[in-house]
Design an enzyme around this catalytic site. Sequence first.
Site, mmCIF file in Angstrom:
data_model
loop_
_atom_site.group_PDB
_atom_site.id
_atom_site.type_symbol
_atom_site.label_atom_id
_atom_site.label_comp_id
_atom_site.label_asym_id
_atom_site.label_seq_id
_atom_site.Cartn_x
_atom_site.Cartn_y
_atom_site.Cartn_z
ATOM 1 C CG HIS A 162 34.780 43.056 0.806
ATOM 2 N ND1 HIS A 162 35.410 44.030 1.543
ATOM 3 C CD2 HIS A 162 34.844 43.475 -0.484
ATOM 4 C CE1 HIS A 162 35.840 44.992 0.741
ATOM 5 N NE2 HIS A 162 35.511 44.669 -0.493
ATOM 6 C CG ASP A 213 31.352 44.926 -7.696
ATOM 7 O OD1 ASP A 213 32.005 45.421 -8.638
ATOM 8 O OD2 ASP A 213 31.883 44.398 -6.710
ATOM 9 C CG ASP A 218 36.076 43.733 4.921
ATOM 10 O OD1 ASP A 218 36.370 43.334 3.781
ATOM 11 O OD2 ASP A 218 35.121 44.514 5.137
ATOM 12 C CD GLU A 271 31.323 45.665 2.466
ATOM 13 O OE1 GLU A 271 32.411 45.157 2.807
ATOM 14 O OE2 GLU A 271 31.240 46.803 1.986
#
Length: 271
Positions: free
Chosen positions: A143, A72, A141, A148
Amino acid sequence: MRVIIEKDYNDLSAWAARYIANQINDFKPTKDKPFVLGLPTGSTPLATYRELIRLYNEKYVSFENVVTFNMDEYVGLDENHPQSYHYFMWSNFFSFVDIKKENVNILNGMASDLDQECKRYEEKIKSYGGIDLFLGGIGVDGHIAFNEPFSSLTSKTRVKSLTKDTIIVNSRFFDNDISKVPSTALTVGVETITSAKTVIVLINGHTKARALHAAVEGPVSQTWTCSALQLHKCAILIADETACDELKVSTYRYFKDIENSNLDPDTLLKK
């Protein structure tokens, strides 16, 4: 799925680095047939990169015929910005090994057409026949990359809005000022990652315990994008002891027991 449980962060990082080095060596890459490696940024892979640099300096592994694709990049940060992932990779890894600059691929967060940039990236990955090994971390979380919660499990490289939680977590790299953290990023998709021949995910610390539980014991769900790894034919999760706090005792014992017959990370160097 394999779950490797190591004592601490340094041990899990060493295991990962040595596994990657052995995969490259076993592949015997050449200029015409390079080994294609997917890579993450952030604090989690830093010790793995340091160990890979050490193995390179000891002439155990070379990156001359390795092509890399990073996961990313922030939208709006040029490659010279100290918090860009371009800058991160060259500062923490690429500058210390023999990788060729033309073999490094990182998304361009300053591209005039972001959608076209994402399409170009996917096409370039395909031009190499896909990614041989994708290394990644995991968010609290669950991801992976910037996928996400509730990201499509069939997603490809795209523009992604970041959640407030992710922005807060990443603000530590921006003087703890959330206003300085970009709100969007370019990221490979869940399917981009799971299309790799092998996926390795590093999971350390108690804050990642719920994510590890979701990845291993929970249902496959968009709620926890890491759960998509359950469907992968060669997914390896490397965790430290504290990251296992939410696993069932029987699950923990199973993975500890099944790995007793496998090579430990030190032995991997002697293959």
